[in-house]
Design an enzyme around this catalytic site. Structure first.
Site, mmCIF file in Angstrom:
data_model
loop_
_atom_site.group_PDB
_atom_site.id
_atom_site.type_symbol
_atom_site.label_atom_id
_atom_site.label_comp_id
_atom_site.label_asym_id
_atom_site.label_seq_id
_atom_site.Cartn_x
_atom_site.Cartn_y
_atom_site.Cartn_z
ATOM 1 N N LYS A 55 52.428 48.170 72.209
ATOM 2 C CA LYS A 55 53.344 48.396 71.236
ATOM 3 C C LYS A 55 53.475 48.195 70.333
ATOM 4 O O LYS A 55 54.077 48.702 69.021
ATOM 5 C CB LYS A 55 54.438 47.453 72.147
ATOM 6 C CG LYS A 55 54.616 48.210 73.700
ATOM 7 C CD LYS A 55 55.841 47.139 74.195
ATOM 8 C CE LYS A 55 55.949 48.105 75.921
ATOM 9 N NZ LYS A 55 57.210 47.244 76.696
ATOM 10 N N GLN A 99 59.970 42.104 77.043
ATOM 11 C CA GLN A 99 59.079 42.324 77.750
ATOM 12 C C GLN A 99 59.184 41.896 79.254
ATOM 13 O O GLN A 99 60.129 40.472 79.499
ATOM 14 C CB GLN A 99 57.672 42.571 77.119
ATOM 15 C CG GLN A 99 56.732 42.408 78.339
ATOM 16 C CD GLN A 99 56.208 43.997 78.401
ATOM 17 O OE1 GLN A 99 56.631 44.428 77.699
ATOM 18 N NE2 GLN A 99 56.187 44.689 79.320
ATOM 19 N N ASP A 122 64.382 51.470 75.553
ATOM 20 C CA ASP A 122 63.513 50.825 76.855
ATOM 21 C C ASP A 122 64.743 51.592 77.916
ATOM 22 O O ASP A 122 64.358 52.052 78.985
ATOM 23 C CB ASP A 122 63.404 49.279 78.031
ATOM 24 C CG ASP A 122 61.823 49.065 77.472
ATOM 25 O OD1 ASP A 122 61.026 49.926 76.889
ATOM 26 O OD2 ASP A 122 61.973 47.424 77.734
#
Ligand code: NAP
Length: 289
Positions: A55, A99, A122
Site C-alpha cells: 500500500k 490493517q 476501506d
C-alpha cells in the site's frame, strides 16, 4: 490442447488505474496540494506487513504521502482509538486505514467505528457499508470494486448474467454480491452452509470465489465458458501463494479467469488509491478540474 481462456491481468489493469490516479494527483501537486493516507498496523503479522508495504509503495507511485503507524502487539484498544481520533482531527490526513486483523484483545468493530466516515477509505464503517447496500456510495469496497473494474476493463457485461459468489464476509463476499446486483446481475450468495454448492456454481456465468481455501473450486464446479474470479490468497502445501480456484484444472473451461498472484490482489490496492483520492476531494469540495 490450446488454452481458449483469456487471463485477466490484474497487474495490467491496476497499472492503468494507478496511472490515471497519478495524472490526477499531479494536477493537485502542481497546485501545491498534498494527499495523505495514514496506515496503522498493530503487531507483526507477516502477511499484514506485506500488504502495508504494498500500500505504501502504491502511495509513492501515485504521488500520495503515506504515514505509517507501526504499533506494538501490546497496544491497547484505547491507545489505538486515541491515535485514530488524532488522525481524524488532522486536516492534512485524508484517508485512514487500520490493517486487519488486529490482535485479539482489540475489538475490530470499535476500531472501524472510530474512523471518521469521510476518511474511511476501506469503506468498512457501518455508514459506508449501508451506502454500498443502497448503491449510492463515495467509497467503494476495495476488493469487490477491483473485481468490477477488471470486468469493465475486459468488457464483460454483468447485466442479466447468473453470478455466484462463494463466501459472505463483510469485506468481500457481501459487498461483491451487492456490486454485481447493482450492475443488474442475478446474484446467488453462497457460504459454508450452502447445500449442493456445485449445482449452483455450475450455473454461474460469472463465478467469484472468496472462500479462503486453497484450490477449493474444481473443474467440476464450473460451467463451460464461465468467467472465474479468484479472490483467495492462500498458501498451498508447498507454501506457495495460491487462490481458491484450482487454476490448472479450471482455466481451460473458462472464457476468462484471474490468476493468483497477479489478479484481484493488485486491483484491491489500486482501488484503495482511488478511494484516497476521493476522500481528499470530498474533504476539499471538488475535483482538480
Ligand atoms: P472469510 O471472512 O474467512 O470468509 C470466507 C467465506 O467463505 C465465509 O463466508 C465462509 O462461509 C465461506 N466458506 C468457507 N468454507 C466454505 C465452503 N466449504 N463452502 C462454501 N463457502 C465456504 O474470508 P474473506 O476475508 O472473505 O477472504 C476470502 C479469501 O479472500 C481469503 O483467501 C483472503 O485471504 C482473500 N482476500 C483477498 C483479498 C485480495 O485483495 N485479493 C482481499 C481480501 C481477502 P460462512 O460465512 O458460512 O463461514
Amino acid at each position: 490442447m490450446i488454452a481458449m481462456y483469456q487471463l485477466m491481468d490484474g497487474k495490467l489493469v491496476s497499472q492503468s488505474v494507478k496511472d490515471r490516479i497519478r495524472d490526477e494527483v499531479a494536477v493537485y501537486r502542481e497546485q501545491g496540494k498534498e494527499i495523505t493516507l495514514a496506515v496503522i498496523i498493530v503487531g507483526d503479522d507477516p502477511a499484514s506487513r506485506v500488504y502495508v508495504n504494498n500500500k505504501k509503495k502504491a502511495c509513492e507511485y501515485v504521488g500520495f504521502r503515506s504515514l505509517e503507524y507501526a504499533l506494538p502487539e501490546s497496544t491497547t484498544q484505547e491507545e489505538l482509538i486515541a491515535l485514530i481520533h488524532e488522525l481524524n482531527g488532522r486536516e492534512d490526513v485524508n484517508g485512514i486505514l487500520c490493517q486487519l486483523p488486529v490482535p485479539k484483545h482489540i475489538d475490530d468493530k470499535a476500531v472501524i467505528a472510530a474512523i471518521d466516515v469521510k476518511k474511511d477509505v476501506d469503506a468498512f464503517s457501518e455508514i459506508n457499508v449501508g451506502k454500498i447496500m443502497i448503491g449510492d456510495y463515495d467509497f467503494l469496497p476495495c476488493t469487490p470494486a477491483g473485481v468490477m473494474e477488471m470486468l469493465k476493463y475486459y468488457q464483460i457485461s454483468v447485466e442479466g448474467k447468473n453470478c455466484v459468489v462463494i463466501g459472505r464476509s463483510n469485506i468481500v463476499g457481501k459487498p461483491m454480491a451487492m456490486l454485481l446486483l447493482h450492475e443488474n446481475g442475478t446474484v446467488v450468495m453462497t457460504h459454508s452452509r450452502t447445500q449442493k454448492l456445485a449445482e449452483l456454481t455450475k450455473n454461474a456465468d460469472i463465478l467469484v470465489a472468496a472462500v479462503g481455501k486453497a484450490k477449493f473450486v474444481t473443474a467440476g464446479m464450473v460451467k463451460d465458458g464461465a468467467v472465474v474470479i479468484d479472490v483467495g490468497m492462500n498458501r498451498d502445501e508447498n507454501g506457495k501463494l495460491c487462490g481458491d480456484v484450482d487454476f490448472n484444472s479450471v482455466a481451460e473451461k473458462c472464457s476468462y479467469i484471474t490468476p493468483v498472484p497477479g489478479g484481484v490482489g493488485p486491483m484491491t490496492i489500486a482501488m484503495l488509491m482511488q478511494n484516497t483520492l476521493k476522500a481528499y476531494e470530498i474533504q476539499n469540495g471538488g475535483t482538480a478540474e
